[in-house]
Design a protein around this motif. Structure first.
Motif, PDB file in Angstrom:
ATOM      1  N   GLN A 108     -19.473  -3.951   9.019  1.00 52.24           N
ATOM      2  CA  GLN A 108     -18.784  -4.587   7.789  1.00 52.24           C
ATOM      3  C   GLN A 108     -18.834  -3.184   6.807  1.00 52.24           C
ATOM      4  OE1 GLN A 108     -17.252  -7.535   6.911  1.00 52.24           O
ATOM      5  NE2 GLN A 108     -17.328  -7.790   9.389  1.00 52.24           N
ATOM      6  N   ALA A 109     -19.996  -2.440   6.681  1.00 54.38           N
ATOM      7  CA  ALA A 109     -20.247  -1.606   5.828  1.00 54.38           C
ATOM      8  C   ALA A 109     -19.197  -0.373   5.560  1.00 54.38           C
ATOM      9  CB  ALA A 109     -21.558  -0.890   5.718  1.00 54.38           C
ATOM     10  N   PHE A 120     -13.172   6.700  -4.303  1.00 51.90           N
ATOM     11  CA  PHE A 120     -12.906   8.164  -4.205  1.00 51.90           C
ATOM     12  C   PHE A 120     -11.912   8.082  -2.715  1.00 51.90           C
ATOM     13  CE2 PHE A 120     -12.821  12.377  -2.910  1.00 51.90           C
ATOM     14  CZ  PHE A 120     -12.472  13.110  -4.330  1.00 51.90           C
ATOM     15  N   ARG A 121     -10.636   8.712  -2.752  1.00 53.21           N
ATOM     16  CA  ARG A 121      -9.596   8.639  -1.553  1.00 53.21           C
ATOM     17  C   ARG A 121      -9.700  10.276  -1.225  1.00 53.21           C
ATOM     18  NH1 ARG A 121      -3.544   6.220  -0.732  1.00 53.21           N
ATOM     19  NH2 ARG A 121      -3.340   7.705   1.104  1.00 53.21           N
ATOM     20  N   VAL A 122      -9.821  10.496   0.093  1.00 52.65           N
ATOM     21  CA  VAL A 122      -9.427  11.642   0.707  1.00 52.65           C
ATOM     22  C   VAL A 122      -8.465  11.195   1.883  1.00 52.65           C
ATOM     23  CG1 VAL A 122     -10.404  13.667   2.068  1.00 52.65           C
ATOM     24  CG2 VAL A 122     -11.764  12.465   0.338  1.00 52.65           C
ATOM     25  N   ASP A 123      -7.513  12.146   2.175  1.00 56.11           N
ATOM     26  CA  ASP A 123      -6.693  11.853   3.368  1.00 56.11           C
ATOM     27  C   ASP A 123      -7.027  13.041   4.170  1.00 56.11           C
ATOM     28  OD1 ASP A 123      -5.586   9.890   1.922  1.00 56.11           O
ATOM     29  OD2 ASP A 123      -3.704  10.872   1.870  1.00 56.11           O
ATOM     30  N   VAL A 124      -7.147  12.576   5.771  1.00 55.75           N
ATOM     31  CA  VAL A 124      -7.494  13.538   6.554  1.00 55.75           C
ATOM     32  C   VAL A 124      -6.421  13.154   7.884  1.00 55.75           C
ATOM     33  CG1 VAL A 124      -9.380  14.312   8.203  1.00 55.75           C
ATOM     34  CG2 VAL A 124     -10.037  13.529   5.966  1.00 55.75           C
ATOM     35  N   ARG A 125      -5.878  14.473   8.184  1.00 55.31           N
ATOM     36  CA  ARG A 125      -4.894  14.480   9.191  1.00 55.31           C
ATOM     37  C   ARG A 125      -5.299  15.277  10.382  1.00 55.31           C
ATOM     38  NH1 ARG A 125       0.707  13.305   9.616  1.00 55.31           N
ATOM     39  NH2 ARG A 125       0.668  12.462   7.495  1.00 55.31           N
ATOM     40  N   PRO A 156     -18.323   5.427  -3.170  1.00 57.60           N
ATOM     41  CA  PRO A 156     -17.328   4.658  -1.844  1.00 57.60           C
ATOM     42  C   PRO A 156     -16.322   5.722  -1.818  1.00 57.60           C
ATOM     43  CG  PRO A 156     -17.932   2.881  -3.317  1.00 57.60           C
ATOM     44  CD  PRO A 156     -18.287   4.121  -4.006  1.00 57.60           C
ATOM     45  N   VAL A 157     -16.082   6.172  -0.675  1.00 53.97           N
ATOM     46  CA  VAL A 157     -15.144   6.954  -0.307  1.00 53.97           C
ATOM     47  C   VAL A 157     -14.308   6.387   0.839  1.00 53.97           C
ATOM     48  CG1 VAL A 157     -14.335   9.284   0.597  1.00 53.97           C
ATOM     49  CG2 VAL A 157     -16.362   9.038  -0.790  1.00 53.97           C
ATOM     50  N   ASP A 158     -12.900   6.276   0.584  1.00 53.68           N
ATOM     51  CA  ASP A 158     -12.052   5.851   1.682  1.00 53.68           C
ATOM     52  C   ASP A 158     -11.351   7.188   2.314  1.00 53.68           C
ATOM     53  OD1 ASP A 158     -12.718   3.210   1.199  1.00 53.68           O
ATOM     54  OD2 ASP A 158     -10.767   2.802   0.249  1.00 53.68           O
ATOM     55  N   VAL A 188      -8.215   3.433   8.212  1.00 57.75           N
ATOM     56  CA  VAL A 188      -8.912   3.931   6.817  1.00 57.75           C
ATOM     57  C   VAL A 188     -10.285   3.414   7.304  1.00 57.75           C
ATOM     58  CG1 VAL A 188      -9.512   3.357   4.436  1.00 57.75           C
ATOM     59  CG2 VAL A 188      -7.065   3.241   5.298  1.00 57.75           C
ATOM     60  N   ILE A 189     -11.221   4.367   7.019  1.00 60.90           N
ATOM     61  CA  ILE A 189     -12.796   3.954   7.008  1.00 60.90           C
ATOM     62  C   ILE A 189     -13.548   4.460   5.698  1.00 60.90           C
ATOM     63  CG2 ILE A 189     -13.409   6.493   8.008  1.00 60.90           C
ATOM     64  CD1 ILE A 189     -15.470   5.052   9.755  1.00 60.90           C
ATOM     65  N   ARG A 190     -14.472   3.543   5.094  1.00 63.18           N
ATOM     66  CA  ARG A 190     -15.299   3.872   4.079  1.00 63.18           C
ATOM     67  C   ARG A 190     -16.436   4.208   4.380  1.00 63.18           C
ATOM     68  NH1 ARG A 190     -14.819  -0.982  -0.205  1.00 63.18           N
ATOM     69  NH2 ARG A 190     -12.820   0.342  -0.450  1.00 63.18           N
ATOM     70  N   LEU A 191     -16.714   5.569   3.822  1.00 63.66           N
ATOM     71  CA  LEU A 191     -18.135   6.219   3.798  1.00 63.66           C
ATOM     72  C   LEU A 191     -18.597   6.350   2.502  1.00 63.66           C
ATOM     73  CD1 LEU A 191     -17.150   9.085   6.198  1.00 63.66           C
ATOM     74  CD2 LEU A 191     -17.862   7.077   6.902  1.00 63.66           C
ATOM     75  N   ARG A 192     -19.860   6.376   2.428  1.00 65.29           N
ATOM     76  CA  ARG A 192     -20.639   6.771   1.264  1.00 65.29           C
ATOM     77  C   ARG A 192     -21.886   7.651   1.659  1.00 65.29           C
ATOM     78  NH1 ARG A 192     -23.776   2.476  -2.113  1.00 65.29           N
ATOM     79  NH2 ARG A 192     -25.432   3.258  -1.238  1.00 65.29           N
TER      80      ARG A 192
END
Length: 336
Positions: A108-109, A120-125, A156-158, A188-192
Motif C-alpha cells: 500500500q505504501a 514531487f513528480r519524476v518521469d523515468v523512461r 512523497p515522489v511519484d 506509477v510508483i510512490r517513493l520517499r
C-alpha cells in the motif's frame, strides 16, 4: 544415537544460520534489508517474516523427520493420511494465504494514493540500456537528464515509469519495490527518502545483452535545496545554437553527436540518446559503466563499444584530436 541423515541436515541448518551475518546483506547499496523510506520498510518486514517462517518450517520438517526415524510405529508405517492432509495441503494453504494478505498490505505504501502532502513528480523512461529522466513540473518547463534522479528528502515522489523499447524493471531497493516499464503503458510508483542521501537502483527485468549495465542513482536532497538543484540543471548545457559553433569541439559535436544528444536541458533528444546538458556533474558514464572522469570520458568516446558492447551509439570516425575536442566541449558546456 541420531541417524546420519539427520545429523547432516542439522549441521546444514546450523551452518546456514551462522553464515547469515556474513552474507553481506546489510548496509549495502542495493540491500532490501537497509530500508530508507516507507515504501521499502514493509518489504523488509515481509522478508524477515518469510525468513523466520521458512526457518520455523525447516525446523518443523527436520523435527518430524527425526521423530519418524527414531520412533517408528510397530507396523513400520507412518501416519500417512495425517501428514498428507496436514503437511501437504493445510499448511501450504495457510502459509500462502497469510503471506499474500501480508504482502498486499505491505504494498500500500507504494501506491500513488491521494494525499494532503505536495507530491514531487519524476518521469523515468527506460531505453536499451540507460534511463531517461525528466522533471515535467520544473519551473519554466520540463527539464531532462539521464541515469540520475534528484528528489527532495521527506517528500512523497511519484515516479512515472515507461519504456521506449522493451520491458524494463525500475527498482531502487532501499526506497521501495520494483515496477515494470511496459511498452505502451505508464506505471506509477510512490517513493520517499526519509533522509538526504544516495540511493542506488538497477533494471530488474532482463532487457538484453547490457541489462547488467543499466544502473541509476537517486540523490535525495534537503527539501529546501531542491529548487537550487533544478535551477542548476536548467543552467547547464547549451541553449543558444550559436554556441555550438564557437569551438572545434562544438562543431564536431554538432556534426557527429547532436542528432542523438540534446545539449539544451529543456529539450528531449530527438533520437534515443541521453540528454548531455549536465553530463559534467554526473557521477557515471554509460549508465554505470565507467566513473565520470576526464580520462574515462575520452576513453568512452573512443571505445564505448568495447566498454559496453551492443550499445546503440554508433562509432564516430574521428581522429584522437577530434574526440579530445568533443570531450573538452562537453566538460565545459555541461557543468552548471
Amino acid at each position: 544415537m541420531m541417524p546420519k541423515a539427520c545429523r547432516h541436515a542439522l549441521r546444514a541448518g546450523v551452518c546456514a544460520l551462522l553464515a547469515l551475518p556474513l552474507a553481506g546483506c546489510f548496509e549495502q547499496p542495493l540491500s532490501i534489508l537497509d530500508p530508507a523510506g516507507p515504501g521499502a520498510a514493509p518489504i523488509t518486514q515481509v522478508w524477515w517474516v518469510m525468513f523466520w517462517g521458512s526457518l520455523a518450517i525447516y525446523l518443523l520438517v527436520l523435527g518430524l523427520a527425526t521423530y519418524a526415524l527414531l520412533h517408528r510405529r510397530r507396523n513400520g508405517q507412518a501416519p500417512r493420511r495425517a501428514l498428507l492432509i496436514g503437511g501437504g495441503l493445510a499448511l501450504p494453504i495457510v502459509v500462502v494465504f497469510l503471506l499474500l494478505a501480508y504482502g498486499i498490505r505491505s504494498g500500500q505504501a507504494m501506491l500513488p494514493l491521494p494525499t494532503s502532502q505536495t507530491v514531487f513528480r519524476v518521469d523515468v523512461r527506460g531505453h536499451q540500456w540507460w534511463w531517461e529522466v525528466s522533471y515535467p513540473d520544473a519551473p519554466g518547463g520540463a527539464l531532462y537528464s539521464a541515469n540520475e534522479i534528484h528528489i527532495p528528502a521527506g517528500v512523497p515522489v511519484d515516479v512515472h515509469v515507461s519504456t521506449e523499447d522493451v520491458i524494463h524493471g525500475f527498482w531502487v531497493p532501499r526506497l521501495g519495490g520494483k515496477i515494470d516499464a511496459i511498452p505502451g503503458r505508464t506505471n506509477v510508483i510512490r517513493l520517499r527518502a526519509d533522509a538526504p542521501g544516495e540511493y542506488h537502483g538497477v533494471c530488474a527485468e532482463y532487457c538484453g545483452v547490457q541489462h547488467a549495465r543499466m544502473a541509476l542513482v537517486v540523490y535525495a536532497h534537503p527539501a529546501e535545496d531542491m529548487p537550487a538543484r533544478l535551477a542548476a540543471l536548467a543552467g547547464a548545457g547549451v541553449d543558444d545554437p550559436a554556441d555550438l559553433q564557437d569551438t572545434q569541439g562544438a562543431r564536431d559535436f554538432t556534426q557527429h553527436c547532436l542528432a542523438c544528444h540534446a545539449m539544451n536541458p529543456r529539450e528531449r533528444s530527438s533520437q534515443p540518446g541521453p540528454n548531455l546538458a549536465d553530463l559534467g556533474v554526473r557521477a557515471m558514464l554509460g549508465a554505470g559503466t565507467l566513473e565520470n572522469t576526464p580520462e574515462a570520458l575520452r576513453d568512452w568516446l573512443r571505445h564505448h563499444q568495447a566498454r559496453k558492447p551492443g550499445n546503440r551509439m554508433p562509432q564516430a570516425g574521428l581522429p584522437d584530436a577530434g574526440f579530445d575536442a568533443i570531450a573538452d566541449f562537453l566538460e565545459h558546456s555541461s557543468t552548471p
